[in-house]
Design an enzyme around this catalytic site. Structure first.
Site, PDB file in Angstrom:
ATOM      1  N   LYS A  13     -21.073  -6.568  20.145  1.00  0.00           N
ATOM      2  CA  LYS A  13     -21.024  -5.855  21.428  1.00  0.00           C
ATOM      3  C   LYS A  13     -22.210  -4.911  21.581  1.00  0.00           C
ATOM      4  O   LYS A  13     -22.876  -4.882  22.601  1.00  0.00           O
ATOM      5  CB  LYS A  13     -19.728  -5.030  21.540  1.00  0.00           C
ATOM      6  N   ARG A  88     -10.481   0.601  24.795  1.00  0.00           N
ATOM      7  CA  ARG A  88      -9.962  -0.074  23.608  1.00  0.00           C
ATOM      8  C   ARG A  88      -8.449  -0.163  23.628  1.00  0.00           C
ATOM      9  O   ARG A  88      -7.859  -0.716  22.693  1.00  0.00           O
ATOM     10  CB  ARG A  88     -10.386   0.698  22.367  1.00  0.00           C
ATOM     11  N   ARG A 127     -23.972  -5.195   8.000  1.00  0.00           N
ATOM     12  CA  ARG A 127     -24.472  -4.289   9.045  1.00  0.00           C
ATOM     13  C   ARG A 127     -25.097  -3.048   8.417  1.00  0.00           C
ATOM     14  O   ARG A 127     -24.529  -2.436   7.517  1.00  0.00           O
ATOM     15  CB  ARG A 127     -23.337  -3.874   9.980  1.00  0.00           C
ATOM     16  N   ARG A 160     -22.172   2.031   7.268  1.00  0.00           N
ATOM     17  CA  ARG A 160     -21.202   2.983   7.813  1.00  0.00           C
ATOM     18  C   ARG A 160     -19.980   3.061   6.905  1.00  0.00           C
ATOM     19  O   ARG A 160     -19.535   2.053   6.376  1.00  0.00           O
ATOM     20  CB  ARG A 160     -20.771   2.537   9.224  1.00  0.00           C
ATOM     21  N   ARG A 171      -9.289  -2.291  10.826  1.00  0.00           N
ATOM     22  CA  ARG A 171      -9.862  -2.266  12.172  1.00  0.00           C
ATOM     23  C   ARG A 171      -9.568  -3.571  12.905  1.00  0.00           C
ATOM     24  O   ARG A 171      -9.337  -3.564  14.108  1.00  0.00           O
ATOM     25  CB  ARG A 171     -11.370  -2.003  12.092  1.00  0.00           C
TER      26      ARG A 171
HETATM   27  P1  ADP Z   1     -20.113  -4.428  17.428  1.00  0.00           P
HETATM   28  O1  ADP Z   1     -20.824  -3.430  18.318  1.00  0.00           O
HETATM   29  O2  ADP Z   1     -19.318  -5.423  18.219  1.00  0.00           O
HETATM   30  O3  ADP Z   1     -19.306  -3.779  16.359  1.00  0.00           O
HETATM   31  P2  ADP Z   1     -22.772  -5.033  16.349  1.00  0.00           P
HETATM   32  O4  ADP Z   1     -23.604  -5.305  17.571  1.00  0.00           O
HETATM   33  O5  ADP Z   1     -22.966  -3.747  15.659  1.00  0.00           O
HETATM   34  O6  ADP Z   1     -21.218  -5.302  16.681  1.00  0.00           O
HETATM   35  O7  ADP Z   1     -23.012  -6.252  15.334  1.00  0.00           O
HETATM   36  C1  ADP Z   1     -22.337  -6.300  14.066  1.00  0.00           C
HETATM   37  C2  ADP Z   1     -23.308  -6.795  12.994  1.00  0.00           C
HETATM   38  O8  ADP Z   1     -23.651  -8.168  13.236  1.00  0.00           O
HETATM   39  C3  ADP Z   1     -24.637  -6.060  12.954  1.00  0.00           C
HETATM   40  O9  ADP Z   1     -25.078  -6.032  11.625  1.00  0.00           O
HETATM   41  C4  ADP Z   1     -25.550  -6.898  13.825  1.00  0.00           C
HETATM   42  O10 ADP Z   1     -26.916  -6.735  13.454  1.00  0.00           O
HETATM   43  C5  ADP Z   1     -25.058  -8.302  13.512  1.00  0.00           C
HETATM   44  N1  ADP Z   1     -25.157  -9.232  14.646  1.00  0.00           N
HETATM   45  C6  ADP Z   1     -25.036  -8.959  15.966  1.00  0.00           C
HETATM   46  N2  ADP Z   1     -25.152 -10.078  16.721  1.00  0.00           N
HETATM   47  C7  ADP Z   1     -25.317 -11.105  15.835  1.00  0.00           C
HETATM   48  C8  ADP Z   1     -25.476 -12.532  15.986  1.00  0.00           C
HETATM   49  N3  ADP Z   1     -25.468 -13.127  17.194  1.00  0.00           N
HETATM   50  N4  ADP Z   1     -25.614 -13.267  14.850  1.00  0.00           N
HETATM   51  C9  ADP Z   1     -25.598 -12.676  13.631  1.00  0.00           C
HETATM   52  N5  ADP Z   1     -25.461 -11.345  13.423  1.00  0.00           N
HETATM   53  C10 ADP Z   1     -25.313 -10.566  14.510  1.00  0.00           C
HETATM   54  P1  ADP Z   2     -17.548  -1.219  16.354  1.00  0.00           P
HETATM   55  O1  ADP Z   2     -18.768  -1.317  17.247  1.00  0.00           O
HETATM   56  O2  ADP Z   2     -17.824  -1.750  15.007  1.00  0.00           O
HETATM   57  O3  ADP Z   2     -16.332  -1.826  16.961  1.00  0.00           O
HETATM   58  P2  ADP Z   2     -17.472   1.508  17.223  1.00  0.00           P
HETATM   59  O4  ADP Z   2     -18.742   2.180  16.913  1.00  0.00           O
HETATM   60  O5  ADP Z   2     -17.278   1.010  18.618  1.00  0.00           O
HETATM   61  O6  ADP Z   2     -17.283   0.318  16.179  1.00  0.00           O
HETATM   62  O7  ADP Z   2     -16.229   2.435  16.878  1.00  0.00           O
HETATM   63  C1  ADP Z   2     -16.085   3.023  15.615  1.00  0.00           C
HETATM   64  C2  ADP Z   2     -14.784   3.801  15.583  1.00  0.00           C
HETATM   65  O8  ADP Z   2     -14.820   4.847  16.559  1.00  0.00           O
HETATM   66  C3  ADP Z   2     -13.546   2.997  15.920  1.00  0.00           C
HETATM   67  O9  ADP Z   2     -13.029   2.293  14.791  1.00  0.00           O
HETATM   68  C4  ADP Z   2     -12.605   4.096  16.403  1.00  0.00           C
HETATM   69  O10 ADP Z   2     -12.061   4.824  15.316  1.00  0.00           O
HETATM   70  C5  ADP Z   2     -13.545   5.030  17.155  1.00  0.00           C
HETATM   71  N1  ADP Z   2     -13.620   4.683  18.581  1.00  0.00           N
HETATM   72  C6  ADP Z   2     -14.724   4.256  19.261  1.00  0.00           C
HETATM   73  N2  ADP Z   2     -14.435   4.045  20.553  1.00  0.00           N
HETATM   74  C7  ADP Z   2     -13.106   4.317  20.705  1.00  0.00           C
HETATM   75  C8  ADP Z   2     -12.187   4.276  21.813  1.00  0.00           C
HETATM   76  N3  ADP Z   2     -12.569   3.867  23.039  1.00  0.00           N
HETATM   77  N4  ADP Z   2     -10.909   4.643  21.583  1.00  0.00           N
HETATM   78  C9  ADP Z   2     -10.496   5.057  20.372  1.00  0.00           C
HETATM   79  N5  ADP Z   2     -11.289   5.105  19.299  1.00  0.00           N
HETATM   80  C10 ADP Z   2     -12.592   4.750  19.455  1.00  0.00           C
END
Ligand code: ADP
Ligand code: ADP
Ligand code: ZN
Length: 213
Positions: A13, A88, A127, A160, A171
């Protein structure tokens, strides 16, 4: 254009939201980034949010909703925004929906980045994040130019705390229980678009721009 990114933790995302923000000239708003900035700066909000984040739980809606509504009321959001990590929960989505309809407005697209659970642990363990500028890399798939260093700002990259496999399992469970119902919520509103998130980053982006253009 007002866009929501949906998908499991690690689905990509944030990666896609940053590319959308750049291409369409709208701000990328990540509630996770906002919480991490607060943790880094030692604020009260950061301290409270951390107790939930470290366990892989959601931060309570009371803390999250106001933060988000304040952010989207800022000037730079006039032409829209891409929300990454919000809403969320169904109550979060309902509050956002109400706030927007009060302004005669609505979400244009909810983009569901679809990645099966089997791929998620690999995504998360590889990541690496920059806590200074919010950039994200992957050890294998999207490596930085210089190992361990952010391309954008030169700060060291970290794993992280909540990306350790034990926390990732929690999660994912929280995602399926509390966030996945949003897919039906936005389908019912006629704005849900699903893309295959297992493709290369550029191919995922091409699928998204084909929807938005
Ligand atoms: P989210 O915001 O949904 O948690 P991230 O954008 O941080 O996800 O992506 C999660 C991990 O996967 C990161 O290490 C990112 O660099 C990697 N990643 C993102 N898109 C891709 C893809 N299309 N193929 C492989 N790895 C990806
Ligand atoms: P990812 O991109 O890997 O899904 P985020 O950076 O979006 O992770 O979120 C990390 C953490 O921050 C979540 O696991 C949650 O604890 C908190 N968080 C982020 N956004 C929200 C939300 N909209 N509501 C509740 N908790 C949140
Ligand atoms: Zn950086």
């Amino acid at each position: 254009m007002k866009i929501i990114m949906l998908g499991a933790p690690g689905a990509g995302k944030g990666t896609q939201a940053k590319m959308i923000a750049e291409k369409y000239g709208i701000p990328h708003i990540s509630t996770g980034d906002i919480f991490r900035a607060n943790i880094k700066n030692g604020t009260e909000l950061g301290k409270e949010a951390k107790t939930y984040m470290d366990k892989g739980l959601l931060v309570p809606d009371e803390l999250t909703v106001k933060l988000l509504l304040d952010r989207v009321a800022q000037k730079d959001c006039g032409n829209g925004y891409v929300l990454d990590g919000f809403p969320r929960t169904i109550p979060q989505a309902e509050v956002l929906d109400k706030a927007l309809s009060g302004l005669g407005d609505r979400i244009d697209y909810a983009i569901n980045v679809d990645v099966p659970d089997e791929n998620i642990i690999n995504r998360m363990s590889g990541r690496r994040a920059c806590l200074s500028c919010g950039a994200t890399y992957h050890l294998v798939h999207i490596p930085p130019k210089k190992e361990g260093i952010c391309d954008n700002c030169g700060q060291p990259l970290v794993l992280r705390d909540d990306d350790k496999p034990e926390t990732v399992k929690n999660r994912l469970q929280v995602y399926h229980e509390q966030t996945q119902p949003l897919i039906d919520f936005y389908t019912a509103k006629g704005v849900l678009k699903t893309v295959d998130g297992t493709q290369d980053m550029q191919d995922v982006f091409a699928a998204i721009t084909a929807i938005l253009d």
